[in-house]
Design a protein around this motif. Structure first.
Motif, PDB file in Angstrom:
ATOM      1  N   ILE A 369      -6.112 -14.673   5.014  1.00  0.00           N
ATOM      2  CA  ILE A 369      -6.686 -15.978   4.703  1.00  0.00           C
ATOM      3  C   ILE A 369      -5.566 -16.908   4.247  1.00  0.00           C
ATOM      4  O   ILE A 369      -4.709 -16.529   3.435  1.00  0.00           O
ATOM      5  CB  ILE A 369      -7.797 -15.900   3.632  1.00  0.00           C
ATOM      6  CG1 ILE A 369      -8.523 -17.240   3.507  1.00  0.00           C
ATOM      7  CG2 ILE A 369      -7.249 -15.456   2.277  1.00  0.00           C
ATOM      8  CD1 ILE A 369      -9.818 -17.169   2.725  1.00  0.00           C
ATOM      9  N   GLY A 370      -5.526 -18.112   4.824  1.00  0.00           N
ATOM     10  CA  GLY A 370      -4.573 -19.130   4.402  1.00  0.00           C
ATOM     11  C   GLY A 370      -5.231 -20.049   3.392  1.00  0.00           C
ATOM     12  O   GLY A 370      -6.374 -20.481   3.583  1.00  0.00           O
ATOM     13  N   VAL A 391      -9.366 -14.020  -5.205  1.00  0.00           N
ATOM     14  CA  VAL A 391      -9.339 -13.211  -3.983  1.00  0.00           C
ATOM     15  C   VAL A 391      -8.830 -11.811  -4.294  1.00  0.00           C
ATOM     16  O   VAL A 391      -9.397 -10.809  -3.823  1.00  0.00           O
ATOM     17  CB  VAL A 391      -8.486 -13.880  -2.894  1.00  0.00           C
ATOM     18  CG1 VAL A 391      -8.320 -12.950  -1.694  1.00  0.00           C
ATOM     19  CG2 VAL A 391      -9.118 -15.195  -2.453  1.00  0.00           C
ATOM     20  N   ARG A 392      -7.775 -11.708  -5.083  1.00  0.00           N
ATOM     21  CA  ARG A 392      -7.233 -10.388  -5.434  1.00  0.00           C
ATOM     22  C   ARG A 392      -8.272  -9.544  -6.169  1.00  0.00           C
ATOM     23  O   ARG A 392      -8.369  -8.331  -5.954  1.00  0.00           O
ATOM     24  CB  ARG A 392      -5.993 -10.541  -6.311  1.00  0.00           C
ATOM     25  CG  ARG A 392      -4.804 -11.209  -5.651  1.00  0.00           C
ATOM     26  CD  ARG A 392      -4.134 -10.313  -4.619  1.00  0.00           C
ATOM     27  NE  ARG A 392      -2.863 -10.874  -4.193  1.00  0.00           N
ATOM     28  CZ  ARG A 392      -2.481 -10.961  -2.940  1.00  0.00           C
ATOM     29  NH1 ARG A 392      -3.286 -10.559  -1.967  1.00  0.00           N
ATOM     30  NH2 ARG A 392      -1.295 -11.453  -2.622  1.00  0.00           N
ATOM     31  N   LYS A 399      -4.886 -10.275   2.920  1.00  0.00           N
ATOM     32  CA  LYS A 399      -3.552 -10.844   2.768  1.00  0.00           C
ATOM     33  C   LYS A 399      -3.648 -12.364   2.614  1.00  0.00           C
ATOM     34  O   LYS A 399      -4.298 -13.036   3.418  1.00  0.00           O
ATOM     35  CB  LYS A 399      -2.678 -10.493   3.976  1.00  0.00           C
ATOM     36  CG  LYS A 399      -2.279  -9.029   4.039  1.00  0.00           C
ATOM     37  CD  LYS A 399      -1.265  -8.791   5.155  1.00  0.00           C
ATOM     38  CE  LYS A 399      -0.769  -7.358   5.173  1.00  0.00           C
ATOM     39  NZ  LYS A 399       0.278  -7.148   6.214  1.00  0.00           N
ATOM     40  N   ILE A 400      -2.983 -12.869   1.584  1.00  0.00           N
ATOM     41  CA  ILE A 400      -3.025 -14.295   1.270  1.00  0.00           C
ATOM     42  C   ILE A 400      -1.780 -14.981   1.838  1.00  0.00           C
ATOM     43  O   ILE A 400      -0.653 -14.543   1.604  1.00  0.00           O
ATOM     44  CB  ILE A 400      -3.109 -14.521  -0.249  1.00  0.00           C
ATOM     45  CG1 ILE A 400      -4.433 -13.960  -0.781  1.00  0.00           C
ATOM     46  CG2 ILE A 400      -2.970 -16.005  -0.586  1.00  0.00           C
ATOM     47  CD1 ILE A 400      -4.550 -13.994  -2.291  1.00  0.00           C
ATOM     48  N   VAL A 401      -2.019 -16.068   2.586  1.00  0.00           N
ATOM     49  CA  VAL A 401      -0.933 -16.851   3.168  1.00  0.00           C
ATOM     50  C   VAL A 401      -0.812 -18.151   2.379  1.00  0.00           C
ATOM     51  O   VAL A 401      -1.734 -18.964   2.358  1.00  0.00           O
ATOM     52  CB  VAL A 401      -1.188 -17.155   4.654  1.00  0.00           C
ATOM     53  CG1 VAL A 401      -0.015 -17.937   5.249  1.00  0.00           C
ATOM     54  CG2 VAL A 401      -1.427 -15.864   5.431  1.00  0.00           C
ATOM     55  N   GLY A 402       0.329 -18.330   1.703  1.00  0.00           N
ATOM     56  CA  GLY A 402       0.629 -19.583   1.033  1.00  0.00           C
ATOM     57  C   GLY A 402       1.504 -20.441   1.919  1.00  0.00           C
ATOM     58  O   GLY A 402       1.726 -20.136   3.095  1.00  0.00           O
ATOM     59  N   LEU A 427       2.310 -13.767   2.592  1.00  0.00           N
ATOM     60  CA  LEU A 427       3.111 -14.472   3.589  1.00  0.00           C
ATOM     61  C   LEU A 427       3.289 -15.911   3.157  1.00  0.00           C
ATOM     62  O   LEU A 427       2.453 -16.468   2.432  1.00  0.00           O
ATOM     63  CB  LEU A 427       2.450 -14.443   4.973  1.00  0.00           C
ATOM     64  CG  LEU A 427       2.319 -13.102   5.680  1.00  0.00           C
ATOM     65  CD1 LEU A 427       0.938 -12.523   5.456  1.00  0.00           C
ATOM     66  CD2 LEU A 427       2.561 -13.251   7.175  1.00  0.00           C
ATOM     67  N   VAL A 428       4.378 -16.531   3.646  1.00  0.00           N
ATOM     68  CA  VAL A 428       4.638 -17.948   3.398  1.00  0.00           C
ATOM     69  C   VAL A 428       4.674 -18.665   4.738  1.00  0.00           C
ATOM     70  O   VAL A 428       5.435 -18.292   5.642  1.00  0.00           O
ATOM     71  CB  VAL A 428       5.964 -18.149   2.645  1.00  0.00           C
ATOM     72  CG1 VAL A 428       6.217 -19.638   2.441  1.00  0.00           C
ATOM     73  CG2 VAL A 428       5.933 -17.426   1.305  1.00  0.00           C
ATOM     74  N   ASP A 429       3.842 -19.685   4.857  1.00  0.00           N
ATOM     75  CA  ASP A 429       3.694 -20.454   6.092  1.00  0.00           C
ATOM     76  C   ASP A 429       4.758 -21.550   6.133  1.00  0.00           C
ATOM     77  O   ASP A 429       4.744 -22.472   5.313  1.00  0.00           O
ATOM     78  CB  ASP A 429       2.285 -21.052   6.120  1.00  0.00           C
ATOM     79  CG  ASP A 429       1.983 -21.813   7.391  1.00  0.00           C
ATOM     80  OD1 ASP A 429       2.814 -21.794   8.311  1.00  0.00           O
ATOM     81  OD2 ASP A 429       0.894 -22.421   7.465  1.00  0.00           O
TER      82      ASP A 429
END
Length: 679
Positions: A369-370, A391-392, A399-402, A427-429
């Motif tokens: 999810i972003g 979310v955690r 998996k969290i996308v920042g 992840l980092v976008d």
């Protein structure tokens, strides 16, 4: 994936080149980092008429009469009245067609579609409408597809009718077969001359949609997505996630449930660019989150939805009051948690039940999810924290996308990465729309410290993974889909592949553009109402996605700056490598070594690739992308196959007592060639 075969000899003499032979070594024995199945994917944003008028196959514009000007897209004649007490509370408007009072005066509405309505000869089109007879009894509606430009005796391309009965709202359908192909047809709906009829949600779809669904997708465009073989699909944006203001942000809960009752939303792109202005560009949400998840399942891509973090577009909203305050974030956080339940929850949960009611009781198995699109600095970092915590706590496996913001480097970019590490984003976008020098790594290193194929070599391996979420080479003064910039994207992607231990996914952007309705370019796939073409960038992405392998193989050459010739370096366009870029992977499923080499030089270059730990003569399959004329060449609607990958073979020889396998070839100038050799 089909490519035309050519018969040619690739055994051109290295003497024909002005460059000395470049020798590369591929370690085929030692498996390197795993290549994520999500490595190469697709990013969808509703810009350039990508949804309504594009991928979403609905052919009627303003089908529910909810545009601010209720009759936008419609011509009317006779007694037509807009009403606002319809059967769908989120779309209350409809039109009343009353008899004109004269047998030769007809009450009619006519829809222009999106730059016209495209129909093809012999194809069938499903018309549907919600209707009622105001006073009861029965009435007939007549439906015509017409060509207003024709000089023939009859404008009608195809016709049908529906018999409406009773005072209650009901859905009626009929199928119309087109007698000829026409990209600019209109749809006419004639009212009865004997009874007053109310009509709502006037719709027309091709019967042949992708997977044959009634609320479906345009067949050729969706098939083009499947043919990429993407690993991930990011949706629904992009800047529309943020909205020009919070009121017009994309809200996923408005995009699910019965399609007739999904409310209209303003598309922030309809007025953003005054030089490409489309004031009638809205989102009907017919293509909503259920359809996005369904598409991901169809094309076997991991879904990556992106939701609002409570910030409107920071470029357009500079005051703190423009955004949701910290104590106003609960609805936004609930949207994230509820979306995960919608995608993955059991059928007895609130949102899991809605998914099941829509026809998909099985979970979609969403993994990512972003949160936030392209935000930056303290306003984003502070708001993200409670989202991550929520979310955690409830869904620890998601998996969290920042995001690192809108820049590829600089102060805010660096601050973004520090904050994402502190908050333990998965992840980092990163987003980068940059010119040729950036993608080639030849730009100003003070301005662009991390550019080109070496970008990810120095990244911290202990932090979050990288998601290159939006990128494209924007040529200096040449901002369109010409061959040269696509080649430089291919060169840059060798660095993505070589750094698969840190880069988990990458998606080119934007994806779609209507040739009459674009606001941003370059774009990956272009179309009009009946045709489409794939840009050269599409084929670059496809070549990587279909040949991503399972493990990185180390590919090096000798450092030209090392006089003793003992230092090995990556082939990444560095000084002395004459514009060559290369990467290599192994595919455990096929047993193939896959080597990608990009020659950005204006001259052909001889290469010799030593396949270490492989012996014997072999045949390598090749796939080559190169221009046939000018570097400005591009594919078009009239010539969609001007530049496409061409397949062939090259023989591998042996050298030395151990008969080590060697691949000798002469790379054409400004070309991208892929080799596959069975190990």
């Amino acid at each position: 994936m089909k490519f035309r075969l050519i018969s040619c000899s690739l055994a051109l003499s290295a003497l024909l080149s002005v460059h000395a032979q470049q020798v590369m070594d591929v370690n085929t024995k030692k498996m390197g980092a795993s290549v994520s199945p999500t490595m190469y994917g697709l990013f969808f944003e509703d810009i350039n008429y990508a949804a309504d008028g594009g991928l979403y196959a609905e052919l009627v514009k303003n089908r529910s009469f909810e545009f601010p000007n209720r009759l936008t897209g419609w011509d009317i004649s006779g007694k037509v009245t807009v009403m606002n007490d319809g059967p769908f509370d989120k779309n209350p408007h409809y039109v009343r067609l009353a008899p004109s009072g004269h047998s030769d005066k007809h009450t009619m509405i006519e829809n222009h579609g999106f730059f016209g309505i495209g129909v093809k000869a012999g194809e069938e089109y499903r018309f549907s409408v919600w209707a009622r007879v105001v006073e009861g009894g029965s009435a007939k509606l007549y439906i015509d597809l017409v060509d207003n430009a024709t000089m023939s005796d009859d404008q009608k391309i195809g016709s049908g009718s529906v018999d409406v009965s009773g005072k209650e709202w009901k859905k009626y359908t009929t199928v119309i077969k087109a007698k000829k192909s026409f990209a600019k047809a209109h749809l006419r709906v004639w009212g009865s001359n004997k009874a007053t009829t109310d009509i709502e949600h006037v719709s027309l779809f091709p019967v042949k949609t992708y997977k044959g669904r009634e609320n479906g997708l345009r067949q050729d465009l969706a098939q083009a997505l499947e043919d990429v073989h993407p690993g991930v699909f990011r949706f629904p944006g992009g800047c529309i996630v943020e909205g020009t203001d919070l009121a017009t942000r994309y809200q996923w809960k408005n995009t699910v449930g019965p399609v007739e009752n999904r409310p209209l939303n303003e598309n922030r792109w309809h007025y953003t660019f005054t030089h490409r202005y489309f004031p009638d560009y809205f989102q009907t949400y017919g293509l909503g989150f259920f359809e996005f998840f369904q598409l991901c399942e169809d094309i076997k891509a991991e879904p990556l939805p992106v939701l609002s973090v409570g910030l409107a577009c920071q470029f357009q909203n500079r005051k703190e009051s423009d955004h949701a305050a910290m104590d106003e974030l609960k609805p936004f956080i609930d949207d994230c948690l509820d979306l995960i339940e919608f995608a993955n929850g059991p059928v007895d949960s609130k949102w899991g039940k809605l998914r099941a009611d829509m026809g998909h009781p099985e979970p979609f198995n969403m993994k990512y999810i972003g949160i936030g699109n392209e935000q930056w600095d303290a306003p984003y970092f502070e708001r993200l924290k409670p989202f991550v915590a929520a979310v955690r706590a409830k869904y620890p496996n998601i998996k969290i996308v920042g995001t690192s913001g809108p820049d590829s480097e600089g102060k805010m970019f660096d601050k973004g990465w520090v904050a994402m590490k502190e908050q333990k984003a998965d992840l980092v976008d990163e987003h980068f729309y940059r010119p040729e020098a950036w993608f080639l790594g030849t730009g100003d290193r003070k301005k662009w410290p991390n550019c080109g194929a070496l970008r990810y070599d120095s990244y911290d391996r202990k932090g979050p993974k990288v998601f290159a979420g939006e990128y494209a080479c924007h040529g200096a003064g040449k901002k369109w889909n010409h061959y040269e910039t696509s080649l430089y994207e291919a060169a840059f992607m060798t660095g993505i592949e070589r750094n698969a231990d840190i880069v988990e996914m990458a998606t080119y952007a934007p994806l779609f553009a209507h040739v009459e309705g674009w606001q941003w370019r370059p774009d990956m796939i272009w179309y009009d109402n009946t045709r489409m073409f794939k840009s050269v960038s599409y084929y670059v992405q496809q070549m990587y996605a279909m040949n991503k392998g399972t493990n990185v193989l180390k590919l090096t050459t000798k450092d030209p700056a090392d006089p003793k010739g003992k230092k090995a370096i990556p082939v990444a366009g560095q000084d002395g490598l004459n514009g060559l870029f290369a990467s290599s992977v192994y595919d455990k499923t096929t047993g193939e070594v896959i080597i990608k080499v990009v020659n950005t030089s204006k001259e052909a270059q001889p290469v010799s690739i030593n396949l270490l730990d492989m012996t014997g003569e072999r045949t390598a399959e090749t796939l080559t992308l190169q221009h046939s004329g000018s570097m400005d060449d591009e594919n078009t609607l009239s010539n969609p196959n001007k530049i496409v990958p061409v397949s062939s073979t090259v023989n591998c020889t042996t050298t030395g007592k151990k008969k080590q396998t060697v691949l000798n070839d002469n790379l054409p100038a400004m070309s991208f060639r892929l080799y596959k050799v069975k190990k």
